[in-house]
Design a protein around this motif. Structure first.
Motif, PDB file in Angstrom:
ATOM      1  N   GLU A   3      46.816  31.085  30.571  1.00  0.00           N
ATOM      2  CA  GLU A   3      45.857  30.316  31.222  1.00  0.00           C
ATOM      3  C   GLU A   3      45.348  31.063  32.391  1.00  0.00           C
ATOM      4  O   GLU A   3      46.108  31.572  33.299  1.00  0.00           O
ATOM      5  CB  GLU A   3      46.528  28.876  31.994  1.00  0.00           C
ATOM      6  N   SER A   4      44.132  31.074  32.477  1.00  0.00           N
ATOM      7  CA  SER A   4      43.233  31.950  33.617  1.00  0.00           C
ATOM      8  C   SER A   4      43.262  31.566  34.859  1.00  0.00           C
ATOM      9  O   SER A   4      43.367  32.168  35.847  1.00  0.00           O
ATOM     10  CB  SER A   4      41.710  32.206  32.938  1.00  0.00           C
ATOM     11  N   ILE A   5      43.045  30.218  35.017  1.00  0.00           N
ATOM     12  CA  ILE A   5      42.950  29.543  36.399  1.00  0.00           C
ATOM     13  C   ILE A   5      44.228  29.683  37.204  1.00  0.00           C
ATOM     14  O   ILE A   5      45.362  29.451  36.599  1.00  0.00           O
ATOM     15  CB  ILE A   5      42.461  28.073  36.329  1.00  0.00           C
ATOM     16  N   PHE A   6      44.059  30.266  38.247  1.00  0.00           N
ATOM     17  CA  PHE A   6      45.130  30.566  39.310  1.00  0.00           C
ATOM     18  C   PHE A   6      46.182  31.514  38.722  1.00  0.00           C
ATOM     19  O   PHE A   6      47.317  31.824  39.476  1.00  0.00           O
ATOM     20  CB  PHE A   6      46.029  29.196  39.676  1.00  0.00           C
ATOM     21  N   ASN A   7      45.723  32.375  37.469  1.00  0.00           N
ATOM     22  CA  ASN A   7      46.590  33.462  37.119  1.00  0.00           C
ATOM     23  C   ASN A   7      45.483  34.787  36.987  1.00  0.00           C
ATOM     24  O   ASN A   7      46.007  35.267  36.043  1.00  0.00           O
ATOM     25  CB  ASN A   7      47.128  32.940  35.805  1.00  0.00           C
ATOM     26  N   TYR A  11      42.354  32.417  26.299  1.00  0.00           N
ATOM     27  CA  TYR A  11      42.412  31.201  27.621  1.00  0.00           C
ATOM     28  C   TYR A  11      41.801  30.022  27.265  1.00  0.00           C
ATOM     29  O   TYR A  11      41.190  29.753  26.337  1.00  0.00           O
ATOM     30  CB  TYR A  11      42.140  32.060  28.724  1.00  0.00           C
ATOM     31  N   GLU A  12      41.840  29.389  28.369  1.00  0.00           N
ATOM     32  CA  GLU A  12      41.216  27.831  28.180  1.00  0.00           C
ATOM     33  C   GLU A  12      39.697  27.618  27.935  1.00  0.00           C
ATOM     34  O   GLU A  12      39.310  26.799  27.398  1.00  0.00           O
ATOM     35  CB  GLU A  12      41.601  26.990  29.626  1.00  0.00           C
ATOM     36  N   GLY A  13      39.258  28.967  28.133  1.00  0.00           N
ATOM     37  CA  GLY A  13      37.719  28.911  27.588  1.00  0.00           C
ATOM     38  C   GLY A  13      37.627  29.535  26.302  1.00  0.00           C
ATOM     39  O   GLY A  13      36.305  29.644  26.031  1.00  0.00           O
ATOM     40  N   VAL A  18      47.048  38.217  36.523  1.00  0.00           N
ATOM     41  CA  VAL A  18      47.580  38.365  35.204  1.00  0.00           C
ATOM     42  C   VAL A  18      46.617  38.602  34.268  1.00  0.00           C
ATOM     43  O   VAL A  18      46.716  39.433  33.278  1.00  0.00           O
ATOM     44  CB  VAL A  18      48.599  37.252  34.626  1.00  0.00           C
ATOM     45  N   VAL A  19      45.644  37.976  34.230  1.00  0.00           N
ATOM     46  CA  VAL A  19      44.348  38.043  33.076  1.00  0.00           C
ATOM     47  C   VAL A  19      43.726  39.261  33.399  1.00  0.00           C
ATOM     48  O   VAL A  19      43.445  40.067  32.319  1.00  0.00           O
ATOM     49  CB  VAL A  19      43.504  36.744  33.161  1.00  0.00           C
ATOM     50  N   PHE A  20      43.608  39.584  34.496  1.00  0.00           N
ATOM     51  CA  PHE A  20      42.608  40.773  34.890  1.00  0.00           C
ATOM     52  C   PHE A  20      42.769  42.119  34.185  1.00  0.00           C
ATOM     53  O   PHE A  20      41.570  42.441  33.423  1.00  0.00           O
ATOM     54  CB  PHE A  20      42.478  40.988  36.519  1.00  0.00           C
ATOM     55  N   PRO A  21      43.728  42.635  34.103  1.00  0.00           N
ATOM     56  CA  PRO A  21      43.807  43.775  33.445  1.00  0.00           C
ATOM     57  C   PRO A  21      43.986  43.806  31.893  1.00  0.00           C
ATOM     58  O   PRO A  21      44.137  44.678  31.106  1.00  0.00           O
ATOM     59  CB  PRO A  21      45.195  44.426  33.937  1.00  0.00           C
ATOM     60  N   LEU A  71      38.143  38.625  41.690  1.00  0.00           N
ATOM     61  CA  LEU A  71      38.592  38.822  40.222  1.00  0.00           C
ATOM     62  C   LEU A  71      37.818  37.892  39.353  1.00  0.00           C
ATOM     63  O   LEU A  71      37.577  38.268  38.321  1.00  0.00           O
ATOM     64  CB  LEU A  71      40.272  38.501  40.411  1.00  0.00           C
ATOM     65  N   SER A  72      37.839  36.777  39.845  1.00  0.00           N
ATOM     66  CA  SER A  72      37.066  35.803  38.937  1.00  0.00           C
ATOM     67  C   SER A  72      35.679  36.009  38.494  1.00  0.00           C
ATOM     68  O   SER A  72      35.364  35.885  37.501  1.00  0.00           O
ATOM     69  CB  SER A  72      37.303  34.266  39.782  1.00  0.00           C
TER      70      SER A  72
END
Lengths: 708, 530
Positions: B439-443, B456-458, B446-449, B48-49
């Motif tokens: 927050e994207s990291i470890f989530n 996000y943090e970036g 949730v972020v993917f779709p 996913l990442s």
């Protein structure tokens, strides 16, 4: 596929670069300038983005063409060749334009003597200029072979190589013609190969109009011996001097002739010819010649053939386009010609500014009537040729601008610079910056390794950015020359036959000379002997003692001429330092060693060593008492069984040298193969001749034009 | 009538390489279909990442090359970027799987060509390709958008290029090898040591060919400089990228969310213990490579080392072991995590052992070539045995529904572990609209779709303003998602939970570990944990 149809080929009308721009071109330029000015007032941001976009597009296309050509060159094969018997070989004319190169006459003659072509069918024309009195007189005084003739071009403007060659063509009687510069050393079989290739093309019905040999800068790499050491002369100068400039120039040639031109030839696109080693059927030159009305007026009677543009400093590149427009094909031969590259950056700067200026001139001529030129060359051929010549000029001019923008952005992060590069332009720019530069570097590396110029790799990795900066500087110089009429036409002629040593080398030479001078002043009791080379046999230390030597023969003068064996005592100086030649040691060792340069001298009569001198000499040691077995005479070079030769050569009084010196060699000395720059054949140093274009004494070098 | 000479195209069509390419393509597509049906294409969270990174360069609230980040090496994401802009390719994982599948085919073909070149035996080539191509774990990995298949292909073709150069001396092969090693540097960190080791092979070749370094033509110097330049340039470029984008040359190693940071969170027993590290990797090799091919590979290695006397040709094969050695070191030093059931009781990063299949395939193929050299009749037997073993293990894997494919088992476990996240992500995608602060990291699930809506943090300034004032018009945040796991809350939770910054937001979804708030929704924004 990529060339124009036959019906359109003959519509090409060659125009000279006598006028840099036409009235129409100036009008268009003014109109564009007006439009740009208006946009700069109304929408400067948009103008800037459009300019950046146009530049990105151009650089992408230019880079793409370069990559396509390199890829296409992989499949290039030299044209088929027919073996032509000696009796069927046609007459071949070689043109040798020379200006202020009297010292190169022996080299030119030697190169033609070495050609594997029947001399009764060879015609070499030394094309000189009337105003170059020194070279003319030297040529008249030089004992030229029968097949070499001198053509003196009248002193009529514009001066230069193309006009001189046009003038000389009327005297050419050969079926084929080739141009060689004074420093060129073509492969001996090149003429035969050219004839065979043209004959094969004729048999196939192929319109082959020109054969370009690959040019190689021999001084891209130093001359080394079998052990890999650099060969140097008796004074410590490299026999084939090499600098970073010559390395990179050699690499440029490798890229141009091995990759770019072969790619163009394979794709059937117009080929911008190199300056020399272009072989033509004479009738092709007549067919593509300029209208005589366009040529300069020469004193009558005159039947000059306007094959080259006298006002174009890269007349060869322009001729390549003209040949293609006339329907002829150009191929790259599987033969090479050795040349001599500039040794200093300044000389290279001058040379490159001339070439780039010529490219600009050629492209401006091509742009006078684009539709007509495209019809005759074919649209793809026309665009490719324009990109090759004019594109080189433009890309070199744009490069420093974008590098400056990049550096300023990295340092300041200026939002104005960000605004210049919207999304698509940003990614395009990043690709060109990273991948484009990497691709150019890779092409240079590939060409170097392919030609087995491995030593050039480190120069490319370190110096290539500086080289690109130099090329861009040369481009701006060229633009300045074009814009300022009084500077045109300037001919930044490249000096050849230059003696050179790097700063480190010069320090070594100076140190060695100083030490030698110091040693010469010291009293010594070493028996001095004058002998001829290479007739000295050094005996092994354990075999020294009573040396029995055979009587001398006239061809090889032995050390001693005795009717009966005489004891020989080899005396070693009490405090003799290791005697090593400067050529064998690197700088630190040389600087610290009292080297005694071995200076070869012409043969002199063998003078026996006085017995008294020998008897008074100090004995070496117990090893001398051992008996010695007579050694058979050998004609090979001296056998050195002892580490230190205890013989010192006496200095020879300087001989007066003529203007055109014959090769100075000691008797029995053979011409060394691979001697690219015959330093020994060069006369003594002279002061620079006034009026010579370019630097007479390049800064930072011992480069002194060797001539009269 | 004389037979017509075979054209280049016909020759290529009839060649073994073409046949292997066709077979590998068929196997690749079938494997993807099977994995797709089992729902484990995106089993790995890392997959996913990779898709997220590739897509957000072009699509999202904050785009640009800076979205490539500074932890993972960028080449895979640059490739994914070319397809991930398409929603279907992105959501199905094909935007990444396509490249993995292509690399799988390239690896199989490359193994055949390497072995054919080195041994002259077609049978060896077929055997080597079969060892790798029929491995169930490889077939699973190549169906996922992971970076390992790129590394396998790069390694094999680098070995081929260097081998060709050793034999033919052609400049182009050396450049191809150098370029491949440079690309490998931008794929995986273990490939850095592989590339360095390959440079040493070139050095050994120059020495064995008695090329000069300082004198004469200086050919050794030129060749080593050329080969080393590209990989060095890639390393320098990556360091420079980290410095320019994140202000830390070594941020990828020691920065936040760097490999050491992430590994430290796992508290692995292997760190500092060479014995455990070796044991862990060995068990991983057994699970992935299988005993028969480990044995044949080892025998082939010893046989080749003895027969070739550690020649440059042997060295080119042996460098494929270097990544495995490096990964063992990574386990020991705490920069690479890996868990096996036999040591840790669970599975994690078993795919790190799959790289051992490359040397196993090479040396097994060499062994087959020696067998066929002794007696031609053994040629078919050798290939047949290899194919039989590979097919048998694959058949077992298929019959077991993938339970014996450890990499897929691990992925399936991860898939189950993130079920809640997937539900939250899908709910947010279907039930809400507007920008999403999460927050994207470890989530990642949730972020993917919702990737194109996510801040996000970036996201740089948008992230900062979103955390400080999500309700402001400037921030334009409509949905806030926070992870509320006790002891593992994310930064959105830390910044906004139980604060009045969420004034105007109402809770719309609450699960065991997540809280979703939407602007303008009824209900209290400030809630205490239940």
């Amino acid at each position: 596929m990529l060339s124009a149809p036959v019906s359109d080929r003959r519509q090409h009308v060659r125009q000279t670069a006598r006028r840099t721009t036409t009235a129409t071109q100036r009008l268009v330029f003014v109109a564009v300038l007006t439009l740009v000015s208006v946009m700069a007032l109304v929408a400067p941001g948009l103008l800037a983005v459009l300019a950046v976009g146009a530049a990105m597009l151009f650089l992408s296309v230019f880079m793409g063409l370069r990559l396509v050509l390199v890829a296409a060159s992989r499949g290039y094969r030299a044209p088929p060749v027919t073996v032509v018997a000696d009796e069927d070989l046609p007459r071949y004319t070689t043109l040798h334009p020379m200006y202020d190169e009297a010292h190169m006459l022996p080299s030119v003659v030697a190169a033609m003597e070495a050609m594997d072509y029947p001399k009764d069918r060879l015609e070499c024309l030394l094309v000189l200029e009337e105003r170059d009195e020194v070279t003319v007189e030297a040529a008249r005084a030089y004992p030229l072979p029968d097949y070499v003739r001198v053509v003196v071009t009248p002193a009529v403007e514009p001066y230069g190589k193309p006009k001189a060659c046009n003038y000389a063509l009327q005297f050419a009687t050969g079926e084929f013609v080739v141009i060689y510069d004074a420093e060129d050393r073509p492969e001996p079989g090149q003429l035969r190969l050219a004839v065979g290739t043209f004959r094969a093309a004729e048999a196939r019905g192929e319109p082959l109009g020109c054969l370009q040999a690959r040019l190689v800068f021999a001084n891209e790499i130093p001359d080394v011996d079998v052990e890999g050491r650099v060969r140097r002369d008796e004074e410590g100068y490299d026999l084939r001097p090499t600098t970073w400039t010559s390395r990179l120039l050699g690499n440029e040639y490798a890229v141009h002739f091995d990759l770019v031109l072969t790619g163009l030839a394979r794709l059937g696109l117009p080929v911008p010819l190199g300056g020399t080693s272009n072989h033509f059927p004479l009738h092709v030159l007549h067919e593509v010649a300029f209208d005589p009305d366009e040529m300069p007026s020469m004193p009558q009677p005159d039947a000059s053939v306007g094959a080259w543009d006298p006002w174009n400093v890269t007349e060869d590149a322009e001729l390549g386009g003209a040949i293609a427009a006339d329907g002829w094909r150009t191929a790259v031969m599987d033969s090479h010609t050795d040349e001599e590259a500039c040794l200093t950056a300044r000389a290279a700067l001058n040379q490159r500014s001339r070439w780039v200026k010529g490219y600009a001139q050629t492209s401006l001529v091509l742009l006078r009537n684009p539709s007509r030129a495209a019809r005759s060359m074919g649209l793809v051929g026309y665009l490719a040729f324009l990109l090759q010549v004019g594109g080189t000029f433009v890309s070199l001019a744009l490069s420093p601008i974008f590098w400056t923008i990049f550096v300023v952005y990295m340092l300041t992060g200026s939002p104005r610079i960000i605004a210049l590069f919207p999304g698509p332009l940003y990614y395009t720019g990043m690709c060109l910056l990273i991948l484009g530069n990497l691709a150019l570097l890779s092409i240079s590396l590939f060409a170097a390794v392919r030609r087995e110029r491995y030593g050039t790799v480190r120069y490319l990795l370190v110096c290539l950015p500086a080289w690109w900066a130099l090329l861009s500087a040369a481009t701006y110089l060229a633009a300045l020359e074009l814009l300022v009429p009084s500077w045109r036409p300037s001919w930044n002629k490249t000096a050849h036959g230059v003696r050179y040593a790097s700063p480190a080398r010069r320090v070594a030479i100076a140190t060695s000379a100083a030490l030698a001078e110091w040693r010469r002043d010291r009293p010594e009791t070493v028996p001095v002997r004058v002998v001829s080379r290479p007739a000295v046999h050094f005996l092994a230390a354990d075999r020294c003692g009573t040396a029995v030597l055979r009587p001398a023969t006239p061809s090889v003068a032995p050390v001693l001429d005795r009717s009966r064996p005489e004891p020989v005592h080899w005396v070693r100086p009490a405090q003799a330092a290791p005697s090593r030649s400067v050529r064998d040691r690197p700088l630190p060792a040389v600087a610290g060693v009292a080297a005694v340069p071995a200076v070869p001298r012409p043969a002199a009569a063998a003078v026996p060593v006085p017995r008294r001198a020998v008897a008074e000499a100090a004995p070496v040691g117990e090893s001398l008492r051992a008996p010695v077995v007579p050694r058979p005479r050998r004609r090979s070079r001296p056998v050195r069984d002892v580490p230190k030769p205890p013989v010192r050569w006496l200095p020879e009084p300087p001989q007066p040298r003529s203007l055109i010196a014959a090769p100075v060699r000691a008797p029995g000395e053979e011409r060394r193969p691979g001697l690219r720059v015959p330093v020994r054949e060069l006369p003594a140093r002279r002061s620079p001749v006034p009026g010579t274009a370019g630097p007479s004494r390049p800064r930072g070098a011992v480069a002194v034009p060797v001539g009269t | 009538m004389e037979p017509k000479p075979e054209t280049t195209v016909a020759r290529a069509w009839h060649s073994d390489s073409t046949k292997i390419a066709i077979l590998a393509t068929v196997a690749s597509v079938l494997a993807f279909v099977v994995v797709w049906q089992q729902g484990t294409v995106l089993g790995y969270k890392d997959s996913l990442s990779h898709l997220l990174i590739g897509r957000r360069v072009l699509v999202g609230q904050t785009t640009g090359l800076g979205q490539l980040g500074g932890i993972w090496l960028p080449l895979q994401h640059v490739l994914i970027m070319t397809l991930a802009w398409n929603d279907t390719l992105y959501l199905t994982g094909l935007a990444g799987s396509v490249f993995s599948m292509l690399c799988y085919v390239a690896t199989c073909v490359g193994l055949h060509r390497v072995l054919h070149l080195a041994t002259g035996s077609r049978a060896a080539g077929w055997a080597g390709a079969a060892v790798f191509g029929l491995a169930a774990n490889v077939l699973y990995l190549q169906a996922t958008p992971m970076g390992e298949p790129l590394m396998y292909a790069g390694m094999v073709w680098a070995v081929l290029a260097v081998g060709q150069w050793q034999r033919e001396g052609r400049t182009s092969w050396l450049f191809i090898g150098a370029g491949l090693c440079a690309l490998l540097v931008l794929v995986r960190y273990e490939a850095w040591v592989f590339s360095a080791a390959m440079w040493c092979v070139v050095l050994q070749t120059c020495v064995s060919q008695r090329r000069r370094f300082w004198r004469g033509d200086q050919s050794a110097q030129g060749l080593l400089l050329v080969f080393g330049f590209y990989m060095s340039a890639a390393v320098v470029a990556w360091l420079l990228w980290n410095q320019v984008i994140f202000g830390d040359w070594l941020g990828w190693l020691s920065g936040t969310y760097g490999s050491r940071d992430l590994t430290a969170r796992l508290e692995l027993e292997q760190v500092g213990s060479l014995r455990l590290s070796l044991l862990t990797y060995a068990w991983g090799a057994v699970h992935v490579v299988s005993w028969p091919f480990l044995v044949t590979g080892l025998v082939g290695l010893v046989l080749m080392a003895v027969r070739e006397r550690l020649s440059p040709g042997f060295s080119a094969f042996a460098v494929t072991l270097v990544p495995s050695v490096f990964l063992v070191y990574g386990l020991w030093s705490g920069s690479q995590p890996m868990r096996v059931v036999e040591v840790d009781g669970d599975l994690y990063n078993l795919r790190m052992a799959v790289v051992l299949l490359v040397p196993a395939a090479l040396f097994t193929g060499y062994l087959v070539s020696r067998l066929s050299a002794r007696a031609p009749g053994l040629r078919a037997l050798g290939v047949g045995l290899v194919v039989a073993i590979g097919s048998a293990s694959l058949a077992v894997a298929l019959r077991g529904g993938g339970e014996s494919v450890v990499t897929e088992v691990e992925a399936a476990q991860a898939w189950l572990a993130y079920e809640e996240q997937r539900e939250v992500g899908e709910w947010v995608a279907e039930q809400t609209s507007g920008r999403v602060l999460v927050e994207s990291i470890f989530n990642e699930w949730v972020v993917f779709p919702n990737q194109d809506r996510v801040v996000y943090e970036g996201s740089q300034d948008a992230w900062t303003s979103g955390l400080s004032a999500p309700g402001d018009a400037a921030s334009d945040i409509h949905v806030v998602v926070m992870r509320t796991t006790p002891g593992d809350e994310d930064s959105v939770h830390d910044a906004l939970y139980d604060t009045d910054r969420l004034w105007g937001f109402g809770v719309v979804l609450q699960t065991d570990n997540f809280l979703v708030l939407e602007k303008g929704a009824p209900g209290d924004a400030v809630r205490t944990r239940q």
